[in-house]
Write an enzyme that holds these catalytic residues in place. Structure first.
Site, PDB file in Angstrom:
ATOM      1  N   HIS A 129       0.833  -1.221   0.000  1.00  0.00           N
ATOM      2  CA  HIS A 129       0.000   0.000   0.000  1.00  0.00           C
ATOM      3  C   HIS A 129       0.860   1.261   0.000  1.00  0.00           C
ATOM      4  CE1 HIS A 129      -3.272  -2.764   1.276  1.00  0.00           C
ATOM      5  NE2 HIS A 129      -2.334  -3.266   2.065  1.00  0.00           N
TER       6      HIS A 129
ATOM      7  N   SER B 215      14.545  22.469 -14.759  1.00  0.00           N
ATOM      8  CA  SER B 215      13.415  23.362 -15.003  1.00  0.00           C
ATOM      9  C   SER B 215      13.905  24.631 -15.686  1.00  0.00           C
ATOM     10  CB  SER B 215      12.770  23.712 -13.662  1.00  0.00           C
ATOM     11  OG  SER B 215      12.053  24.915 -13.755  1.00  0.00           O
TER      12      SER B 215
END
Ligand code: ARG
Length: 469
Positions: free
Chosen positions: A154, A275
């Site tokens: 999970h 970026s």
């Protein structure tokens, strides 16, 4: 033009001709089509169905075309597909007798044969790439047999593992992808030639001979099935789709692991971008693009399944539309496999961080419960309850798993109404230590270094055997 001048009074409009042309996808079957024509013509000659001299001229022209290559073909707009372009080429050299090549053969069985010939090559080719990746991944994993890492369920901390065990899980998935392709290969490598349009022919053709000449394992035993079946393409695309799904999962993990929050790996700069505004950024763009490109093959699978679902027997021109999706699936899968292999193999693990995570969040708690079962013969569910409360209490007191002592466990047990357990301190310490914890998992398939070594040896043996086949 050879084909239309009999039955039809005029040419197709240019638009209709272009719309129905398969020439683009047919580039892939150029050599296969020569091979198919060659085997068929040789068989017609051997069985004395056509004249020896005529057959030899045709065979000679086919060899010449093989030498000269695709670019010498003439594609005027009336040429429907590669079969007609090749027949035109042979006709230019041999004259009208080239037409004997098409005795007892249809483009329907011919194209089915060609696609199978090329598909089997493409399967072998991508299988080699998968084996190479597996091989290198095992080598990479062998450096991390004792490097403790955290396993997730999970996406929550679950139990300690090693980096090697995790990488080897991916290797096992790749092995199954490889094996699925081997299984598909068996159904691909069957000869449809001789099915002709759909009912074979009244000429005494020899299907065993063309089967042998073309290197097929056998021939398809129903001529209608021979020309119309494309489930081998569904299967191949499914196999590729599974491969891409597994590769996409790798990308997903690389993306997660390279975050500041996980901090588990360093991706090689060669597979990252930055970026345009945030100068500090190192982004895993290649993994992201690969994760997305991997899904294209799923689309191809659905497209092909849908095309086939409403086709009545036997040949329908729709079948032609399947072929490009088959080639595209191979092309994309190969590209994704190549980049993901290189990207994963260039990753550096931050082993300290991996170890740190493995020791956090009571990932070792299952083993504390296991000691209670083993040493004190209490049912696992009871042990589970006590340890659950131990974790709860320890977390409240800001303790780590390694701070838990036998005495602490007993206080909790008593609180819950059980007797003191008096667990030996060294067993408690060992169980809660991530490396010891991993080493105790000595069951085949487990993360203990010996077991991982065993799994690695088995994979290496498998790779060796497959390569020698
Ligand atoms: N280009 C066709 C294909 O890929 C070849 C077979 C054409 N057969 C026909 N009956 N028109 O399927």
């Amino acid at each position: 033009m050879i084909l239309r001048s009999g039955r039809l009074d005029k040419e197709m409009t240019d638009e209709a001709a272009e719309f129905t042309s398969s020439l683009e996808a047919d580039k892939e079957i150029f050599y296969a089509d020569i091979k198919c024509n060659y085997a068929h013509t040789l068989m017609l000659k051997e069985e004395k169905i056509i004249d020896e001299d005529i057959a030899d001229n045709i065979l000679h022209a086919l060899l010449k075309l093989k030498e000269e290559g695709y670019s010498v073909l003439n594609f005027d707009p009336s040429v429907e597909d590669i079969h007609m372009a090749i027949e035109n080429y042979v006709t230019d050299i041999v004259g009208p007798n080239a037409g004997f090549m098409h005795t007892a053969k249809s483009r329907n069985d011919q194209v089915a044969t060609d696609i199978r010939l090329v598909t089997r090559e493409k399967i072998k080719d991508i299988q080699n790439d998968i084996l190479d990746f597996m091989d290198e991944l095992v080598d990479m994993a062998s450096n991390y047999k004792e490097s403790v890492f955290i396993g997730f369920t999970h996406l929550q901390h679950a139990q300690p593992i090693t980096i090697a065990h995790h990488l080897m899980a991916h290797v096992q998935a790749l092995k199954r992808d490889y094996e699925r392709l081997s299984d598909t290969y068996k159904r691909v490598n069957l000869n449809p030639l001789g099915s002709a349009a759909m009912t074979t022919t009244s000429f005494p053709i020899n299907r065993e001979l063309t089967t042998k000449l073309l290197g097929f394992d056998g021939y398809l035993e129903n001529s209608m099935d021979g020309v119309a079946s494309r489930d081998f393409a569904i299967e191949a695309i499914f196999d590729l789709s599974s491969l891409c799904t597994n590769l996409s999962k790798i990308c997903e993990e690389l993306i997660l692991w390279s975050t500041y929050e996980f901090g588990v790996i360093q991706m090689d700069d060669a597979y990252c971008s930055t970026s345009s505004i945030m100068p500090q950024k190192k982004n895993p763009d290649v993994a992201e693009v690969a994760r997305s490109k991997a899904t294209r093959v799923n689309g191809e699978l659905v497209t092909v399944l849908t095309m086939l679902k409403a086709l009545p027997y036997t040949y329908n021109r729709d079948l032609q539309e399947i072929t490009p999706h088959l080639w595209y699936s191979f092309e994309q899968s190969k590209a994704v496999l190549s980049i993901v292999s290189k990207m994963l193999l260039s990753v550096k693990f931050n082993e300290d961080r991996c170890l740190e995570l493995a020791g956090k969040n009571f990932a070792t708690a299952t083993d504390l419960a296991d000691i209670m079962v083993r040493e004190r013969k209490i049912p696992f569910r009871t042990a589970h309850k006590i340890v659950g409360r131990v974790v709860n209490e320890a977390t409240a007191q800001k303790m780590e798993a390694t701070d838990v002592t036998s005495g602490f466990v007993d206080d909790i047990a008593e609180e819950l109404g059980f007797d003191k357990l008096n667990l030996p301190e060294n067993l408690v310490k060992n169980a809660l230590n991530p490396l010891e914890n991993v080493k105790m998992r000595q069951v085949p398939g487990g993360p203990a270094p010996e077991m991982v070594t065993l799994a690695m040896d088995n994979i290496k043996k498998f790779i060796k055997e497959e390569r020698s086949n």
